[in-house]
Design an enzyme around this catalytic site. Structure first.
Site, PDB file in Angstrom:
ATOM      1  N   GLU A  68     -28.905 -33.394  47.922  1.00  0.00           N
ATOM      2  CA  GLU A  68     -28.165 -33.003  46.709  1.00  0.00           C
ATOM      3  C   GLU A  68     -26.666 -32.912  47.006  1.00  0.00           C
ATOM      4  O   GLU A  68     -25.833 -33.438  46.272  1.00  0.00           O
ATOM      5  CB  GLU A  68     -28.709 -31.662  46.193  1.00  0.00           C
ATOM      6  CG  GLU A  68     -27.943 -31.059  45.036  1.00  0.00           C
ATOM      7  CD  GLU A  68     -27.625 -29.591  45.276  1.00  0.00           C
ATOM      8  OE1 GLU A  68     -26.422 -29.250  45.319  1.00  0.00           O
ATOM      9  OE2 GLU A  68     -28.570 -28.776  45.423  1.00  0.00           O
ATOM     10  N   HIS A  69     -26.313 -32.248  48.119  1.00  0.00           N
ATOM     11  CA  HIS A  69     -24.892 -32.149  48.483  1.00  0.00           C
ATOM     12  C   HIS A  69     -24.279 -33.528  48.710  1.00  0.00           C
ATOM     13  O   HIS A  69     -23.177 -33.799  48.258  1.00  0.00           O
ATOM     14  CB  HIS A  69     -24.740 -31.332  49.774  1.00  0.00           C
ATOM     15  CG  HIS A  69     -24.663 -29.858  49.548  1.00  0.00           C
ATOM     16  ND1 HIS A  69     -23.734 -29.067  50.171  1.00  0.00           N
ATOM     17  CD2 HIS A  69     -25.390 -29.038  48.777  1.00  0.00           C
ATOM     18  CE1 HIS A  69     -23.897 -27.804  49.796  1.00  0.00           C
ATOM     19  NE2 HIS A  69     -24.898 -27.761  48.953  1.00  0.00           N
TER      20      HIS A  69
END
Lengths: 429, 420
Positions: A68-69
């Site tokens: 996600e990051h």
């Protein structure tokens, strides 16, 4: 797109499943300037064991959150700055069983939508950027270590579950994320960020056809890859240990009390079971219950006390939590009250009032863009249309609540986690 | 857009008509100058009132009553706006068209609020002792559990130093020892006094006609003995401590907080420029602090700045490794110097302005945001509509931002340091 009207809510929803497999929901909000868009994958922290075209893979813990990051990286571009220049706020979060990317804006909706679809569908990872992220997420793990709420939940599920991966923190550990490479991320992206494993949901005054058009143009066509993943885990209905404690910098002891439940299947039955679990929690220890009043007046609980039915793919529990000087007493009182309810039953008038209140709160909740988007996504991945919730409610009886309490609220299913203040005398029992 | 009706002297209804929502909201607050003497009592009051009244004598009766009103909620609300402390209640209830039977909900909700406010349960000339004791314990626990959130704790410690001589340094919920000292008789007579003398603001968002709401509100106060005492205006910042304070605690991550002052407050001509500067410097994920100190150097997880416009204060806080405070502090001041020197890109200006504009455009998207925005504006003496505010933001130039940055001065630093 298909137009659906729900008279209970006075809501219109546009729905379509695109040829590339992506389901789209658009909830119009005429008269509002804000537009909120969620692009979500049915993939979260627990989905580490999977197969990609027949090859068995096991990703390190914490990979969904790490990915996600890293999705916000595009070659020589700063996605966050591009959203900001378009006047949008963007962010993302990872839960145990889904990962959501979203933006909200008042202008430039179509450009923002296209940017969201583009960056989430474009994997770009390098060994250098992965290494840098290990430092940032290491800091985030440190922050979570100081947070008593997340620590107590992590301790609780570790004490409750033998096999279900909920016992591993969403962030993973410093050791596990050290094993993540750019290849790990490319594999996971390929396996789970596919239109047919995702969902696009928009709430706001937008043209539904334009949403479908953007998603059709930007997202890839199906590539024929075959993905499977582990979705159920053998679990006994008793916890590993009935109590777990720790000491942290907190002012008052805080506790989380879980009762193990059978994992619901997907579809209407899952939603019905969740609603029954929530209503049973309300009847047993909710603010309108005799137990809540007694414990509050005795000073054993305070306004922080609450709970309900919690479910993640492959697991479910009834959870009660709060601050208390005497968490054991709260647990004993809940077990004793369950016996009382089973003997005396739930008066029909009380039951109807609870349902009326729960439905009223759901109606108010529809005013929140964020809550609505989140619920539509969570219900969709559970295999049910959120707006049909009242139909489920109609079928629930007081007897359903009692049956649930009889099955679940038992000493052998309970697990109590308590975080005591650092300087307190209490030691592990 | 807002209809203002003075119901009685010092009691005003602000009515924001809106039929887009599925719910309505009605808030009621007594507005007080925040002082050490009464801050804790004002913070405790609404919680005690919500323990029971004649028509619903305990918390369960209150919940059952609200359940009957389709899951309406009435919650205690204690806020601080500059020198003022607001104590009161906030109610939400569904629109009449979503109720199964066609009775209206405004009248029963207002009647219930009236009962909670004017018919509290009393004994021996005070509030019920068990209610007061129980809520004192809860309030003290709430004050103590600020410690659970290290970021909030560190920010509160910084404000305490920065505002040592200003009422803004007083905590919103009062001090623990002042809560502990409250007795039921003193609290009750304080309540009678503030009910009689305070400015009382009510705020309604929903689809009912203003006259209908005003008539309903009148029924609350018709029997109240009033002697309104004029509320003084907000005062300028009074100053506080300087220098650096380090506190140690067993935490994994350190919290660095820096306090700045600026002559630019809400009424200053450079107010909009200060807002843009604060956002460009330390707001959101595109700001200088986040981009340079977190993204480029991986030196922290969270970092950001806050601007308290009624007083002209700015704070910066960062979660960092415990041996990096000197380094991060230098880097933060370096970013500030960059703003003073005009090292500001076109993108940074646009992002900051768009973020502010976007959040202002969103004010009208929820009843609680409408209530919070307009009430804060009214009480800070700067009741600008979101549209006027947006126009002000759009007009800000890079030179304006440089001037705003130059006006900011570091006063004190607080560091919460971990010991392993």
């Amino acid at each position: 797109m298909e137009k659906r009207y729900y008279p209970h809510w006075n809501e219109t929803v546009w729905f379509e499943k695109l040829p590339n497999g992506l389901p789209i929901y658009v909830v119009p909000r005429p008269g509002f300037t804000k537009k909120l868009c969620y692009f979500v994958t049915d993939y979260g922290a627990i989905h580490t064991a999977y197969t990609l075209n027949g090859e068995s893979l096991r990703a390190p813990d914490g990979v969904a959150h790490f990915l996600e990051h890293k999705m916000f990286d595009l070659p020589n571009r700063d996605v966050t700055a591009e959203f900001a220049a378009l006047g949008a706020r963007t962010n993302a979060f990872t839960s145990y069983d889904l990962t959501a990317y979203y933006f909200s804006c008042t202008e430039n909706f179509d450009k923002n939508l296209r940017l969201l679809l583009e960056f989430v569908s474009t994997p770009y990872f390098t060994p250098e950027s992965v290494e840098k992220e290990q430092g940032i997420i290491g800091q985030e793990i440190g922050m979570s270590t100081d947070n008593p709420d997340s620590q107590s939940f992590e301790l609780l599920v570790k004490a409750m579950y033998r096999n279900h991966p909920i016992q591993t923190p969403i962030l993973g550990s410093r050791d596990s994320i050290a094993q993540i490479t750019d290849k790990t991320l490319y594999d996971c992206h390929k396996a789970f960020y596919r239109p047919d494993n995702m969902l696009l949901c928009v709430v706001g005054d937008v043209d539904p056809a334009e949403v479908a058009k953007a998603a059709t143009q930007i997202l890839p066509a199906p590539d024929g890859a075959v993905i499977t993943r582990q979705e159920s885990w053998e679990e006994e209905m008793t916890p590993v240990t009935p109590t777990v404690t720790a000491h942290m910098e907190v002012a008052m002891p805080m506790f989380q009390l879980g009762f193990k439940c059978q994992a619901p299947e997907k579809g209407a039955e899952a939603i019905r079971k969740e609603a029954i679990g929530d209503l049973a929690a309300e009847a047993l220890f909710g603010e309108s219950s005799a137990l809540y009043q007694r414990l509050y007046e005795e000073g054993i609980i305070d306004g922080s006390f609450g709970g309900g039915f919690e479910t993640v793919d492959g697991m479910a529990m009834l959870l009660a939590s709060g601050d208390s000087e005497d968490p054991e007493a709260v647990k004993d009182a809940i077990l004793a009250q369950a016996a009382v309810l089973l003997q005396e039953g739930i008066p029909q008038q009380d039951f109807l009032r609870m349902k009326r209140s729960a439905l009223g709160r759901r109606v108010r909740d529809l005013d929140s863009f964020d809550s609505l988007c989140f619920r539509i996504c969570a219900y969709h991945f559970s295999g049910y249309d959120y707006f049909r919730f009242p139909e489920i409610y109609k079928t629930i009886t007081a007897q359903d609540l009692l049956d649930f309490i009889r099955e679940v609220v038992r000493p052998e299913r309970a697990c109590l986690c308590v975080i005591y203040p650092k300087d307190s005398e209490v030691t592990d029992k | 857009m807002i209809h203002t009706t003075e119901i009685f002297p010092g009691i005003t209804l602000y009515h924001f008509p809106d039929s887009r929502f599925k719910q309505s909201c009605l808030s009621l607050q007594m507005v007080r100058l925040i002082t050490k003497e009464e801050a804790a009592m004002n913070a405790l009051l609404p919680a005690v009132l919500l323990r029971g009244c004649e028509s619903a004598p305990d918390i369960r009766s209150i919940t059952l009553k609200l359940d009957d009103l389709y899951g309406a909620s009435i919650g205690a609300q204690v806020r601080r706006i500059g020198d003022y402390q607001l104590t009161g209640m906030y109610g939400s209830f569904i629109g009449d068209r979503y109720a199964m039977e066609s009775e209206g909900l405004l009248t029963p909700v207002v009647e219930f609020m009236r009962s909670l406010l004017l018919e509290p349960l009393t004994e021996n000339g005070g509030f019920r002792k068990d209610f007061v004791d129980g809520e004192k314990k809860n309030l003290i626990a709430a004050i103590q559990s600020q410690m659970n959130n290290k970021r909030a704790y560190a920010s509160a410690q910084l404000l305490k130093d920065l505002c040592a001589n200003d009422p803004f340094g007083l905590p919103r919920l009062g001090y623990e020892e002042d809560v502990a000292a409250i007795d039921p008789v003193t609290l009750y007579s304080h309540y009678r006094k503030i009910l009689k003398e305070s400015r009382i603001d009510l705020f309604y968002v929903g689809e009912q006609d203003p006259q209908v709401v005003a008539d309903a509100i009148k029924t609350i106060f018709a029997g109240v003995d009033r002697d309104y005492v004029n509320l003084p205006a907000q005062t300028p910042f009074q100053g506080g401590k300087e220098g650096k304070r380090v506190e140690t605690m067993e935490v994994a991550q350190g919290k660095l907080c820096m306090g700045f002052t600026t002559p630019i407050n809400m009424k200053h001509p450079r107010y909009h420029a200060m807002r843009v500067f604060n956002t460009l410097f330390g707001g959101g994920m595109t700001c200088k602090l986040f981009q340079n100190i977190r993204e480029k150097q991986s030196l922290c997880y969270d970092i950001g700045s806050g601007y308290y416009a009624t007083k002209g204060l700015m704070t910066v806080s960062a979660g960092i490794d415990c041996d990096k405070d000197e380094l991060v502090q230098e880097l933060i001041l370096g970013q500030l110097q960059d703003c003073c020197d005009g090292n500001i890109t076109e993108e940074e200006m646009t992002s900051a302005k768009e973020a502010l504009i976007s959040s202002l455009q969103g004010v009208h998207d929820s009843p609680s945001a409408i209530e919070g925005y307009y009430l804060t504006g009214l009480l800070s003496g700067s009741p600008e509509t979101p549209d006027d505010y947006i126009a002000g933001i759009r007009a800000v130039t890079k030179e304006d931002v440089m001037e705003a940055a130059k006006a900011v001065q570091l006063r004190c630093v607080y560091f919460l340091k971990g010991v392993q």
